[in-house]
Design an enzyme around this catalytic site. Sequence first.
Site, PDB file in Angstrom:
ATOM      1  N   ILE A  22       0.821  -1.205   0.000  1.00 44.68           N
ATOM      2  CA  ILE A  22       0.000   0.000   0.000  1.00 44.68           C
ATOM      3  C   ILE A  22       0.855   1.256   0.000  1.00 44.68           C
ATOM      4  CG2 ILE A  22      -1.667   1.325   1.353  1.00 44.68           C
ATOM      5  CD1 ILE A  22      -2.857  -1.371   2.259  1.00 44.68           C
ATOM      6  N   ARG A 132       3.687  11.696  16.549  1.00 44.99           N
ATOM      7  CA  ARG A 132       4.233  12.725  17.437  1.00 44.99           C
ATOM      8  C   ARG A 132       5.120  13.691  16.667  1.00 44.99           C
ATOM      9  NH1 ARG A 132       8.628  12.018  22.306  1.00 44.99           N
ATOM     10  NH2 ARG A 132       9.846  11.327  20.502  1.00 44.99           N
ATOM     11  N   TYR A 180      -1.154  -9.142  16.333  1.00 41.39           N
ATOM     12  CA  TYR A 180      -1.528  -8.243  15.239  1.00 41.39           C
ATOM     13  C   TYR A 180      -2.818  -7.488  15.555  1.00 41.39           C
ATOM     14  CZ  TYR A 180      -2.438  -6.681  10.457  1.00 41.39           C
ATOM     15  OH  TYR A 180      -2.670  -5.916   9.338  1.00 41.39           O
ATOM     16  N   LYS A 184      -3.199  -3.391  16.005  1.00 42.09           N
ATOM     17  CA  LYS A 184      -4.012  -2.572  15.114  1.00 42.09           C
ATOM     18  C   LYS A 184      -5.123  -1.835  15.858  1.00 42.09           C
ATOM     19  CE  LYS A 184      -1.821  -3.061  11.289  1.00 42.09           C
ATOM     20  NZ  LYS A 184      -1.195  -1.892  10.635  1.00 42.09           N
TER      21      LYS A 184
END
Length: 267
Positions: A22, A132, A180, A184
């Site tokens: 992606i 951040r 995972y 997420k």
Amino acid sequence: MALASIKLDGGTALVTGTASGIGKEVAFAFAEAGAHAIVLVDLHAPDIMLEKCRQYAAHPDLRLLPIAANITVEKDVENMVQSAISAFGRIDYCVHSAGIGCISRAPTERLDVEAFQHTMTTNASGTMLVLRAVSNLMAKQEPRTYTSPRSNATRSLGRGAIVVISSIPGIIASPDMMPYTVSKHAVIAIAKTAAVDNFRHNIRVNIVDGLSWIKGLRAMSALQRAAVPEEVADAIVFLCSPAATFINGSALVIDAGMTLTALRSNL
């Protein structure tokens, strides 16, 4: 080359995880949509991307900057942002795509603790460090504006737009995927908190949850497949574009409708 479906009013994009998947497609989509400059970030400087980005570029003078950085290392992330500023003066769009997939399929009673910690460090802590650093930089920038060619109305683009890529396991639980799935869920929480914190800076933060390669989930899609990277990338550029100036703190689900139903008997 086909015309881009989403148009950008110039600007500089920083994309992490551009070596593949992606992230790579997002860089191409930014070039096609008219970004003036793109910062390409991965563990190893993705020089191979430069020619492809120029091939798709809508802007005749597209500028590119490949940067090697580990998004789990605070110094690397800070240097990444400073390098982008030194080269281009500002960051208008940040897409955080870098992360790791499911590296352990053990059930809870046999959970691999090392895999859990590594996944959390990469996906959750890495997201925190990137948001951040980029939020701190964007908060110091002057806002940009956009004038609609249809209405001739001018509206603020704010000081920047950030999109964080999560995954469908960030909104539902899947068996044997605790590292995972937890990472997420954390990514979404980090991004939504950053969206709230950035209200005062006029920085938009959104999330994209895509249906990934994971076999058990892919089989439940109405289309019987995962989203191809281009389908996710185009939606991400939309969220950064003037077309999405009133979208903030949202999670865009790209799953062909899979999460509409609780009937997941094939799990």
